[in-house]
Design a protein around this motif. Structure first.
Motif, PDB file in Angstrom:
ATOM      1  N   LEU A 279       8.264  18.175  42.507  1.00  0.00           N
ATOM      2  CA  LEU A 279       9.303  18.125  41.479  1.00  0.00           C
ATOM      3  C   LEU A 279      10.489  19.007  41.864  1.00  0.00           C
ATOM      4  O   LEU A 279      11.649  18.624  41.647  1.00  0.00           O
ATOM      5  N   ASN A 280      10.206  20.168  42.453  1.00  0.00           N
ATOM      6  CA  ASN A 280      11.292  21.023  42.935  1.00  0.00           C
ATOM      7  C   ASN A 280      12.078  20.317  44.034  1.00  0.00           C
ATOM      8  O   ASN A 280      13.301  20.450  44.113  1.00  0.00           O
ATOM      9  N   TYR A 281      11.378  19.582  44.861  1.00  0.00           N
ATOM     10  CA  TYR A 281      12.014  18.820  45.929  1.00  0.00           C
ATOM     11  C   TYR A 281      13.017  17.826  45.348  1.00  0.00           C
ATOM     12  O   TYR A 281      14.146  17.713  45.813  1.00  0.00           O
ATOM     13  N   VAL A 282      12.586  17.106  44.329  1.00  0.00           N
ATOM     14  CA  VAL A 282      13.453  16.118  43.693  1.00  0.00           C
ATOM     15  C   VAL A 282      14.617  16.818  42.991  1.00  0.00           C
ATOM     16  O   VAL A 282      15.766  16.357  43.073  1.00  0.00           O
ATOM     17  N   ASP A 283      14.349  17.942  42.332  1.00  0.00           N
ATOM     18  CA  ASP A 283      15.411  18.697  41.665  1.00  0.00           C
ATOM     19  C   ASP A 283      16.468  19.175  42.656  1.00  0.00           C
ATOM     20  O   ASP A 283      17.644  19.290  42.310  1.00  0.00           O
ATOM     21  N   ASP A 284      16.051  19.447  43.888  1.00  0.00           N
ATOM     22  CA  ASP A 284      16.984  19.883  44.930  1.00  0.00           C
ATOM     23  C   ASP A 284      17.676  18.706  45.609  1.00  0.00           C
ATOM     24  O   ASP A 284      18.336  18.879  46.645  1.00  0.00           O
ATOM     25  N   LEU A 285      17.492  17.513  45.040  1.00  0.00           N
ATOM     26  CA  LEU A 285      18.113  16.274  45.537  1.00  0.00           C
ATOM     27  C   LEU A 285      17.657  15.911  46.951  1.00  0.00           C
ATOM     28  O   LEU A 285      18.397  15.329  47.722  1.00  0.00           O
TER      29      LEU A 285
ATOM     30  N   MET B  42      10.054  12.650  51.962  1.00  0.00           N
ATOM     31  CA  MET B  42      10.054  13.644  53.026  1.00  0.00           C
ATOM     32  C   MET B  42       9.154  14.827  52.672  1.00  0.00           C
ATOM     33  O   MET B  42       8.839  15.641  53.530  1.00  0.00           O
ATOM     34  N   PHE B  43       8.741  14.923  51.415  1.00  0.00           N
ATOM     35  CA  PHE B  43       7.877  16.013  50.981  1.00  0.00           C
ATOM     36  C   PHE B  43       6.574  16.020  51.772  1.00  0.00           C
ATOM     37  O   PHE B  43       6.133  17.062  52.257  1.00  0.00           O
ATOM     38  N   THR B  44       5.976  14.853  51.923  1.00  0.00           N
ATOM     39  CA  THR B  44       4.703  14.746  52.637  1.00  0.00           C
ATOM     40  C   THR B  44       4.886  15.160  54.096  1.00  0.00           C
ATOM     41  O   THR B  44       4.076  15.914  54.640  1.00  0.00           O
ATOM     42  N   ARG B  45       5.965  14.687  54.707  1.00  0.00           N
ATOM     43  CA  ARG B  45       6.225  15.045  56.099  1.00  0.00           C
ATOM     44  C   ARG B  45       6.386  16.560  56.245  1.00  0.00           C
ATOM     45  O   ARG B  45       5.806  17.181  57.121  1.00  0.00           O
ATOM     46  N   ASP B  46       7.180  17.156  55.362  1.00  0.00           N
ATOM     47  CA  ASP B  46       7.411  18.595  55.425  1.00  0.00           C
ATOM     48  C   ASP B  46       6.131  19.383  55.142  1.00  0.00           C
ATOM     49  O   ASP B  46       5.871  20.410  55.760  1.00  0.00           O
ATOM     50  N   CYS B  47       5.330  18.881  54.225  1.00  0.00           N
ATOM     51  CA  CYS B  47       4.056  19.531  53.895  1.00  0.00           C
ATOM     52  C   CYS B  47       3.112  19.492  55.102  1.00  0.00           C
ATOM     53  O   CYS B  47       2.475  20.496  55.442  1.00  0.00           O
TER      54      CYS B  47
END
Length: 136
Positions: A68-74, A79-84
């Motif tokens: 959710l923070n990822y989405v809030d940061d636009l 890409m969240f999964t890749r970064d994780c």
């Protein structure tokens, strides 16, 4: 669950479309546009009610707060999964490096202890061999 997810996805697409229509209508607002604005608002309210009624079908779905923070940061949520995974690989390499260092230290320590205390280390090795045979 997949039928519910597909229905939710469709409802959300309609909601996005209606919100866009409202935006376009309001951006170029004229007095004769008021009935259209009212109609689109009512459609959005109806879609929101439909989405709200579906919430019980998704009680077991957990969304990470970081996403959710990822989405809030636009940022792109895909890409969240890749970064994780990238962070996990980096952490794994760090831990593996620490494990290798500890293993080298243990080997060096055993060699040094064997030279300083040969009798005690021989007894330790015998005890360790007995323990490993018992554990198997």
């Amino acid at each position: 669950m997949s039928d519910s997810l597909a229905k939710l996805s469709t409802e959300l697409e309609y909601l996005i479309d209606k919100t866009w229509n409202l935006y376009v209508t309001v951006t170029d607002f004229q007095a004769q546009s008021q009935p259209r604005v009212d109609q689109v608002l009512n459609e959005i309210i109806g879609l929101l009610k439909d989405v709200d009624q579906m919430k019980d079908q998704f009680q077991d779905v957990h969304i990470p707060g970081q996403l959710l923070n990822y989405v809030d940061d636009l940022k792109n949520p895909q890409m969240f999964t890749r970064d994780c995974l990238q962070r996990t690989l980096e952490r794994n390499e760090e831990i593996n490096g620490k494990n290798e260092t500890l293993a080298k230290f243990a080997d060096t320590l055993a060699v040094e202890l064997s030279t300083q205390f040969p009798t005690q280390m021989a007894q330790y090795r015998l005890w360790k061999a007995k323990q490993s045979s018992i554990d198997q």
